[in-house]
Design a protein around this motif. Structure first.
Motif, PDB file in Angstrom:
ATOM      1  N   THR A 103      18.634  47.643  14.433  1.00 15.12           N
ATOM      2  CA  THR A 103      19.440  47.067  15.514  1.00 15.12           C
ATOM      3  C   THR A 103      19.310  47.915  16.772  1.00 15.12           C
ATOM      4  OG1 THR A 103      21.031  46.145  13.924  1.00 15.12           O
ATOM      5  CG2 THR A 103      21.754  46.359  16.214  1.00 15.12           C
ATOM      6  N   LYS A 104      19.394  49.227  16.604  1.00 13.43           N
ATOM      7  CA  LYS A 104      19.225  50.126  17.747  1.00 13.43           C
ATOM      8  C   LYS A 104      17.817  50.006  18.326  1.00 13.43           C
ATOM      9  CE  LYS A 104      22.680  53.419  16.097  1.00 13.43           C
ATOM     10  NZ  LYS A 104      22.928  54.775  15.539  1.00 13.43           N
ATOM     11  N   GLN A 106      15.882  47.334  18.313  1.00 14.54           N
ATOM     12  CA  GLN A 106      15.773  46.087  19.071  1.00 14.54           C
ATOM     13  C   GLN A 106      16.473  46.203  20.425  1.00 14.54           C
ATOM     14  OE1 GLN A 106      13.690  44.205  18.041  1.00 14.54           O
ATOM     15  NE2 GLN A 106      13.648  44.278  15.813  1.00 14.54           N
ATOM     16  N   ALA A 151      25.035  41.076  13.839  1.00 15.52           N
ATOM     17  CA  ALA A 151      24.705  41.936  14.979  1.00 15.52           C
ATOM     18  C   ALA A 151      23.195  42.095  15.114  1.00 15.52           C
ATOM     19  CB  ALA A 151      25.369  43.302  14.823  1.00 15.52           C
ATOM     20  N   TYR A 152      22.523  42.279  13.983  1.00 16.11           N
ATOM     21  CA  TYR A 152      21.063  42.438  14.057  1.00 16.11           C
ATOM     22  C   TYR A 152      20.391  41.153  14.516  1.00 16.11           C
ATOM     23  CZ  TYR A 152      16.238  43.334  13.062  1.00 16.11           C
ATOM     24  OH  TYR A 152      14.872  43.473  13.213  1.00 16.11           O
ATOM     25  N   THR A 153      20.862  40.019  14.036  1.00 22.88           N
ATOM     26  CA  THR A 153      20.271  38.736  14.441  1.00 22.88           C
ATOM     27  C   THR A 153      20.387  38.535  15.942  1.00 22.88           C
ATOM     28  OG1 THR A 153      20.786  37.750  12.287  1.00 22.88           O
ATOM     29  CG2 THR A 153      20.366  36.237  14.111  1.00 22.88           C
ATOM     30  N   ALA A 155      20.673  40.926  18.202  1.00 23.39           N
ATOM     31  CA  ALA A 155      19.779  41.897  18.849  1.00 23.39           C
ATOM     32  C   ALA A 155      18.335  41.435  18.776  1.00 23.39           C
ATOM     33  CB  ALA A 155      19.938  43.264  18.196  1.00 23.39           C
TER      34      ALA A 155
END
Length: 224
Positions: A103-104, A106, A151-153, A155
């Motif tokens: 995530t970071k 991205q 959250a990852y999606t 990002a």
């Protein structure tokens, strides 16, 4: 134009194709080693983790040696977070640490790609493509996975938007990164896919390679 600010090569000699080829040889070599060894991820091992993340670390070295400026620096940090994510995803108990690291990564890619040109028209097709899969994915997630993967999606979708808007190799890298993660998510959470690991890693390494090459390109000059 400030070459360092735009992430262009530090000097014309470093931009020469033979020199770039030599700088990239460790990346291609470690990719070859990864696919030839094909170390099983079950059970997890530190040797397998090292072999898996080495190609990405080689791209960090490549950018550090051949490209300067803020853009290149952001890519290097994103690649380091990606390498940490590669290692974490091997161990099931560290899966969420891997998700956080990616995530970071991205978000750093989004920062590097910038918001110019804005290209708001890209948001609709990205949403139409990602929302159905995300809704399907939600049906297969345990409660502790919903928030971090949401959250990852977001990002990842934002990175795809900015990569497509930037154009060049960043565009193709962002697209392949999204394909890689979609196949990975489907294989882990929805249904096992044949040759999933091969597809995931081939598209992933290619994506990181193309995004790294974008450090040697100027972004689109369009403003809308």
């Amino acid at each position: 134009m400030d070459a360092r600010k735009e992430g262009l090569p530090r000097n014309p000699h470093c931009a020469a194709q033979p020199h770039l080829g030599r700088c990239l040889s460790p990346f291609f070599l470690t990719c070859t080693i990864y696919f030839l060894l094909w170390i099983p991820e079950d059970p997890p091992s530190w040797v397998g983790a090292l072999v898996k993340c080495l190609p990405v670390l080689c791209l960090v070295g490549f950018l550090r040696a051949c490209s300067g400026g803020a853009y290149s620096s952001l890519l290097q940090v994103a690649l380091l977070f990606s390498a940490f994510g590669d290692v974490s995803l091997i161990w099931p108990q560290a899966f969420l640490y891997g998700v956080a690291a990616f995530t970071k990564a991205q978000l750093l890619y989004v920062w590097a790609f910038g918001l110019r040109p804005l290209q708001l028209g890209l948001l609709l097709p990205i949403a139409l493509a990602s929302l159905p899969f995300y809704c399907l994915l939600l049906l297969h997630l345990t409660p502790n996975m919903v928030l971090p993967l949401t959250a990852y999606t977001l990002a990842l979708a934002t990175m795809l938007w900015r990569g497509l808007a930037r154009g060049g190799s960043a565009c193709w890298g962002a697209l392949l990164f999204t394909i890689s993660d979609t196949v990975l998510a489907c294989n882990i959470f929805i249904q096992p896919l044949p040759h999933a690991r091969l597809v995931v890693m081939a598209t992933y390494y290619t994506a990181q390679f193309l995004i790294s090459l974008s450090s040697f390109e100027s972004p689109r000059l369009k403003t809308n």
